[in-house]
Write a protein that holds these residues in place. Structure first.
Motif, PDB file in Angstrom:
ATOM      1  N   GLY A  22     -41.023 -34.438  35.271  1.00  0.00           N
ATOM      2  CA  GLY A  22     -42.049 -34.681  36.282  1.00  0.00           C
ATOM      3  C   GLY A  22     -42.873 -35.922  35.986  1.00  0.00           C
ATOM      4  N   ILE A  23     -43.478 -36.467  37.017  1.00  0.00           N
ATOM      5  CA  ILE A  23     -44.319 -37.665  36.891  1.00  0.00           C
ATOM      6  C   ILE A  23     -45.681 -37.247  36.346  1.00  0.00           C
ATOM      7  N   PRO A  24     -46.131 -37.847  35.231  1.00  0.00           N
ATOM      8  CA  PRO A  24     -47.454 -37.505  34.710  1.00  0.00           C
ATOM      9  C   PRO A  24     -48.548 -37.881  35.709  1.00  0.00           C
ATOM     10  N   ALA A  25     -49.528 -37.013  35.869  1.00  0.00           N
ATOM     11  CA  ALA A  25     -50.636 -37.253  36.785  1.00  0.00           C
ATOM     12  C   ALA A  25     -51.876 -36.556  36.253  1.00  0.00           C
ATOM     13  N   ARG A  26     -53.000 -36.849  36.883  1.00  0.00           N
ATOM     14  CA  ARG A  26     -54.267 -36.217  36.540  1.00  0.00           C
ATOM     15  C   ARG A  26     -54.586 -35.169  37.602  1.00  0.00           C
ATOM     16  N   GLY A  27     -55.127 -34.051  37.182  1.00  0.00           N
ATOM     17  CA  GLY A  27     -55.488 -33.017  38.128  1.00  0.00           C
ATOM     18  C   GLY A  27     -56.891 -32.494  37.888  1.00  0.00           C
ATOM     19  N   LEU A  28     -57.514 -32.003  38.951  1.00  0.00           N
ATOM     20  CA  LEU A  28     -58.786 -31.290  38.860  1.00  0.00           C
ATOM     21  C   LEU A  28     -58.570 -29.886  39.403  1.00  0.00           C
ATOM     22  N   ILE A  29     -58.873 -28.880  38.609  1.00  0.00           N
ATOM     23  CA  ILE A  29     -58.770 -27.505  39.071  1.00  0.00           C
ATOM     24  C   ILE A  29     -59.895 -27.256  40.072  1.00  0.00           C
ATOM     25  N   VAL A  30     -59.540 -26.941  41.324  1.00  0.00           N
ATOM     26  CA  VAL A  30     -60.559 -26.703  42.356  1.00  0.00           C
ATOM     27  C   VAL A  30     -60.569 -25.256  42.830  1.00  0.00           C
ATOM     28  N   GLY A  31     -59.658 -24.441  42.309  1.00  0.00           N
ATOM     29  CA  GLY A  31     -59.645 -23.029  42.675  1.00  0.00           C
ATOM     30  C   GLY A  31     -58.734 -22.250  41.756  1.00  0.00           C
ATOM     31  N   VAL A  32     -59.134 -21.028  41.417  1.00  0.00           N
ATOM     32  CA  VAL A  32     -58.340 -20.157  40.550  1.00  0.00           C
ATOM     33  C   VAL A  32     -58.354 -18.749  41.143  1.00  0.00           C
ATOM     34  N   ASP A  33     -57.160 -18.214  41.441  1.00  0.00           N
ATOM     35  CA  ASP A  33     -57.016 -16.827  41.892  1.00  0.00           C
ATOM     36  C   ASP A  33     -56.148 -16.081  40.889  1.00  0.00           C
ATOM     37  N   VAL A  34     -56.724 -15.078  40.246  1.00  0.00           N
ATOM     38  CA  VAL A  34     -55.965 -14.252  39.308  1.00  0.00           C
ATOM     39  C   VAL A  34     -55.205 -13.208  40.121  1.00  0.00           C
ATOM     40  N   LEU A  51     -53.268 -21.545  41.021  1.00  0.00           N
ATOM     41  CA  LEU A  51     -54.193 -22.637  40.747  1.00  0.00           C
ATOM     42  C   LEU A  51     -54.163 -23.636  41.901  1.00  0.00           C
ATOM     43  N   ALA A  52     -55.332 -23.922  42.474  1.00  0.00           N
ATOM     44  CA  ALA A  52     -55.457 -25.009  43.437  1.00  0.00           C
ATOM     45  C   ALA A  52     -55.873 -26.259  42.669  1.00  0.00           C
ATOM     46  N   VAL A  53     -55.099 -27.324  42.811  1.00  0.00           N
ATOM     47  CA  VAL A  53     -55.285 -28.521  41.984  1.00  0.00           C
ATOM     48  C   VAL A  53     -55.367 -29.755  42.874  1.00  0.00           C
ATOM     49  N   GLN A  54     -56.407 -30.567  42.662  1.00  0.00           N
ATOM     50  CA  GLN A  54     -56.458 -31.886  43.290  1.00  0.00           C
ATOM     51  C   GLN A  54     -55.729 -32.852  42.375  1.00  0.00           C
ATOM     52  N   VAL A  55     -54.697 -33.490  42.908  1.00  0.00           N
ATOM     53  CA  VAL A  55     -53.785 -34.312  42.114  1.00  0.00           C
ATOM     54  C   VAL A  55     -54.071 -35.789  42.346  1.00  0.00           C
ATOM     55  N   PHE A  56     -54.149 -36.554  41.250  1.00  0.00           N
ATOM     56  CA  PHE A  56     -54.336 -38.002  41.293  1.00  0.00           C
ATOM     57  C   PHE A  56     -53.141 -38.653  40.598  1.00  0.00           C
ATOM     58  N   MET A  57     -52.398 -39.488  41.349  1.00  0.00           N
ATOM     59  CA  MET A  57     -51.241 -40.189  40.799  1.00  0.00           C
ATOM     60  C   MET A  57     -51.452 -41.691  40.893  1.00  0.00           C
ATOM     61  N   ASP A  58     -50.845 -42.424  39.962  1.00  0.00           N
ATOM     62  CA  ASP A  58     -50.903 -43.879  40.015  1.00  0.00           C
ATOM     63  C   ASP A  58     -50.363 -44.377  41.355  1.00  0.00           C
ATOM     64  N   GLY A 102     -53.136 -28.347  27.107  1.00  0.00           N
ATOM     65  CA  GLY A 102     -52.978 -28.871  25.756  1.00  0.00           C
ATOM     66  C   GLY A 102     -52.726 -30.352  25.703  1.00  0.00           C
ATOM     67  N   GLU A 103     -52.477 -30.983  26.870  1.00  0.00           N
ATOM     68  CA  GLU A 103     -52.340 -32.441  26.918  1.00  0.00           C
ATOM     69  C   GLU A 103     -53.604 -33.060  27.503  1.00  0.00           C
ATOM     70  N   ASP A 104     -53.942 -34.256  27.030  1.00  0.00           N
ATOM     71  CA  ASP A 104     -55.063 -34.974  27.614  1.00  0.00           C
ATOM     72  C   ASP A 104     -54.654 -35.515  28.979  1.00  0.00           C
ATOM     73  N   PRO A 105     -55.450 -35.276  30.027  1.00  0.00           N
ATOM     74  CA  PRO A 105     -55.099 -35.825  31.342  1.00  0.00           C
ATOM     75  C   PRO A 105     -55.158 -37.342  31.330  1.00  0.00           C
ATOM     76  N   PRO A 106     -54.163 -38.021  31.913  1.00  0.00           N
ATOM     77  CA  PRO A 106     -54.169 -39.489  31.894  1.00  0.00           C
ATOM     78  C   PRO A 106     -55.213 -40.057  32.847  1.00  0.00           C
ATOM     79  N   VAL A 107     -55.642 -41.278  32.562  1.00  0.00           N
ATOM     80  CA  VAL A 107     -56.463 -42.043  33.501  1.00  0.00           C
ATOM     81  C   VAL A 107     -55.503 -42.764  34.442  1.00  0.00           C
ATOM     82  N   VAL A 108     -55.679 -42.597  35.741  1.00  0.00           N
ATOM     83  CA  VAL A 108     -54.750 -43.176  36.709  1.00  0.00           C
ATOM     84  C   VAL A 108     -55.476 -44.182  37.600  1.00  0.00           C
ATOM     85  N   THR A 109     -54.701 -45.083  38.200  1.00  0.00           N
ATOM     86  CA  THR A 109     -55.228 -46.075  39.127  1.00  0.00           C
ATOM     87  C   THR A 109     -54.713 -45.771  40.516  1.00  0.00           C
TER      88      THR A 109
END
Length: 212
Positions: A22-34, A51-58, A102-109
């Motif tokens: 998969g392509i590495p990207a940055r995400g923000l967790i915006v919702g969690v339903d157990v 998990l609802a995730v806002q995804v940021f890709m280069d 466990g991985e650091d989220p990348p900084v994307v442009t």
């Protein structure tokens, strides 16, 4: 240690092929339903979550998608409030993702905004003033290379009542001395409504500011 260091390498039962290709990207967790009962792996306990995730890709624009995977019980209470995570995105289907704890989220442009973003608001918006309540880095840059921050602002329109808004705006490095809690900054309010706000860095300190 980082937020997820204690479970480094755990992918939550997702497709290992997606994690590896998969392509590495940055995400923000915006919702969690157990949605599942606890699952034990040795001494560790996990819960199945949507998990609802806002995804940021280069080169792209942010979007929200969902994934289902196991989440460590220790981490689960910490996933609120837009916490940043590392993500893998399926190259053929951007809606299909895996959160890699466990991985650091990348900084994307990011790429240019289709609607012109802050530049369009500054070109056509109505002048106003705002007071900076707080700001925090989003972990992404705009297409011009400026870090994007989430600003909490109290906007003071020229002919209306003050109101508070939270917006993402580019933050040129040279503007750092201008931003602190209580600082006043010039803004423009766009036609889309009172929450369509951009800080006018040129009016704040002159045209050379945004070139730095």
């Amino acid at each position: 240690m980082g937020l997820f260091d204690s479970i480094r390498g755990f992918t939550g039962g997702v497709d290992s092929d997606l994690v590896s290709r998969g392509i590495p990207a940055r995400g923000l967790i915006v919702g969690v339903d157990v949605n599942g009962a606890g699952v034990a792996f040795g001494p560790d306990q996990y819960r199945v979550c949507d998990l609802a995730v806002q995804v940021f890709m280069d080169g792209g624009q942010p979007y929200v998608t969902r994934c289902r995977q196991r989440v460590h019980e220790v981490v689960l209470p910490q996933l609120g409030g837009g916490v940043a995570v590392a993500v893998r995105v399926d190259p053929q289907d951007g809606s299909r993702i895996a959160v890699v704890f466990g991985e650091d989220p990348p900084v994307v442009t990011m790429g240019p905004s289709p609607d012109g973003g802050a530049a369009a608001i500054l070109a056509t918006g109505t002048p106003a003033e705002a007071v900076v309540v707080a700001n925090a880095p989003l972990g992404v840059r705009n297409h011009e290379g400026h870090d994007v921050h989430v600003f909490t602002l109290t906007v003071i329109p020229m002919d209306g009542q003050p109101y508070q808004v939270q917006v993402g705006n580019p933050f040129p490095a040279a503007a750092l001395p201008l931003v602190f809690p209580g600082a006043k900054v010039p803004v423009k309010v766009g036609a889309a409504g009172p929450h369509d706000v951009a800080i006018d860095w040129v009016a704040a300190q002159g045209p050379d500011l945004t070139k730095q």
